[in-house]
Design an enzyme around this catalytic site. Structure first.
Site, mmCIF file in Angstrom:
data_model
loop_
_atom_site.group_PDB
_atom_site.id
_atom_site.type_symbol
_atom_site.label_atom_id
_atom_site.label_comp_id
_atom_site.label_asym_id
_atom_site.label_seq_id
_atom_site.Cartn_x
_atom_site.Cartn_y
_atom_site.Cartn_z
ATOM 1 N N GLU A 1 33.438 116.573 0.542
ATOM 2 C CA GLU A 1 34.029 116.960 1.828
ATOM 3 C C GLU A 1 33.456 118.285 2.320
ATOM 4 O O GLU A 1 33.132 118.441 3.498
ATOM 5 C CB GLU A 1 35.541 117.067 1.711
ATOM 6 C CG GLU A 1 36.207 117.471 3.027
ATOM 7 C CD GLU A 1 37.713 117.624 2.939
ATOM 8 O OE1 GLU A 1 38.330 117.983 3.958
ATOM 9 O OE2 GLU A 1 38.276 117.396 1.850
ATOM 10 N N ILE B 1 46.409 115.825 9.754
ATOM 11 C CA ILE B 1 45.750 114.655 9.176
ATOM 12 C C ILE B 1 44.887 113.958 10.226
ATOM 13 O O ILE B 1 45.406 113.419 11.207
ATOM 14 C CB ILE B 1 46.787 113.662 8.609
ATOM 15 C CG1 ILE B 1 47.748 114.378 7.647
ATOM 16 C CG2 ILE B 1 46.076 112.499 7.930
ATOM 17 C CD1 ILE B 1 47.079 115.099 6.491
#
Length: 388
Positions: free
Chosen positions: A243, A159
């Protein structure tokens, strides 16, 4: 610059951004690369300049500009030669904040989107899990509703901004028996009891805080459910187009940066009585590499144009990431070779570029996953539709 897509205002914006990055970011890059921590002050400076609000509504402090301003931001971030710093910025703006804007209610937008645009709060997006990788539907993190709150248990990994962010956008299963139709999206504050994060030691992207996050009976208010329950998979898939296009643009930009640097070096480096850019073998290699980069850039701009018009470009954005990241790896590998021994030295940009670029075909969906998605679209006539 391609006048088909960029106006005079775009050009002025690019020049202003270049000056800002040179003054405020570049002097600190080496420190951030070494420490793995980006100083907090720079987030506020980005916010003050409006860079976090480029394509967000004016009502929340944004500028509501077209996507080509975003393209300029992404391209110029690649030129500071820190994939980690660039990733930290765009993961906040175009991963976490995208969900705040799209699925957040008015309270969430006021309390999280507004300060995110100002640079007062930093976000991260938590989807990937230790056992799931690119298999979003296979996630194990759960969110169980109890009265007026949810209890989240599970873990996430890889992350970006996973350690130092202020809030987390978390995907979790609210109805595990429904598979990918049972996923929901939640807003989670960092300081809630039960959240722990570990910084990961990476090959590249050294400036960013990539983390593994554990959720142990984390209690959040039911009002922090974003959008509708069990529609999280649709939201995730819809935003993946942006993205993947972002990662495609990042790739063509860093490849172009590598080429520009290599060309300058080759014009100054002499061997056997002449600059090495006069040797036919190297010249023809440059010609091939520049052609590949230009094809990627032109394609990515065309996809951006369509996305800016509101078209659903899941196929094209997937192609963008698949092709552009592959080209970037090949271009940077060859540009390092052009520098010879100096390319292998940390005092020159190619070594870091090579390490940082290698994440391109992995993050945001591996190239293998992207090929299967495209195969389903092209061969099986599968249709991916936006969330309704």
């Amino acid at each position: 610059m391609n006048s088909m897509y960029f106006t005079e205002e775009h050009i002025l914006f690019r020049k202003s951004l270049q000056a800002f990055l040179k003054k405020e970011v570049v002097p600190h890059i080496e420190k951030w690369e070494q420490t793995g921590t980006i100083d907090r002050f720079i987030w506020k400076k980005f916010g003050d300049m409006g860079y976090f609000g480029i394509n967000y509504p004016i009502a929340y402090g944004g500028l509501n500009l077209d996507l080509f301003y975003t393209i300029i931001l992404l391209e110029e971030l690649q030129k500071v030669n820190s994939g980690g710093f660039a990733a930290a910025i765009w993961a906040h703006v175009y991963l976490a904040m995208t969900h705040l804007n799209a699925e957040g209610d008015e309270a969430i937008k006021q309390n999280y989107l507004k300060p995110s645009i100002k640079g007062d709060k930093i976000g991260c997006l938590c989807i990937t899990e230790p056992f799931g990788g690119s298999d979003v539907a296979g996630m194990r993190t759960t969110a169980v509703k109890q009265d007026d709150h949810y209890i989240i248990n599970g873990s996430k990994t890889f992350i970006t901004n996973g350690v130092y962010s202020d809030y987390l956008i978390v995907a979790a299963k609210t109805s595990p028996e429904l598979g990918n139709k049972g996923i929901s999206i939640f807003l989670v504050d960092r300081d809630i009891a039960g959240i722990s994060a570990t910084k990961l030691n990476k090959l590249g992207w050294r400036a960013s805080d990539t983390g593994e996050i554990a959720f142990d009976n984390v209690k959040i208010p039911a009002s922090h459910l974003m959008g509708e329950e069990n529609k999280g998979f649709q939201y995730i898939m819809q935003h993946f187009s942006l993205e993947r296009l972002i990662m495609g643009v990042n790739a063509h930009a860093r490849a172009e940066f590598a080429l520009d640097y290599a060309l300058k070096y080759m014009s100054e480096r002499h061997a056997f009585g002449k600059s090495i850019n006069k040797f036919q073998a190297l010249r023809h290699s440059i010609a091939d590499l520049a052609t590949e980069v230009e094809f990627c850039k032109a394609f990515n701009y065309s996809v951006t144009y369509r996305l800016n018009k509101g078209q659903y470009v899941v196929k094209e954005a997937t192609m963008s990431k698949l092709k552009s990241t592959k080209v970037a790896d090949e271009v940077i590998y060859q540009c390092l070779q052009f520098l010879g021994g100096y390319g292998y030295m940390e005092d020159y940009p190619m070594a870091r570029l090579l390490r940082d670029s290698r994440l391109g075909p992995i993050g945001g969906g591996t190239s293998e996953i992207l090929r299967e998605i495209l195969a389903k679209i092209i061969i099986d006539n599968k249709e991916y539709k936006p969330a309704t």
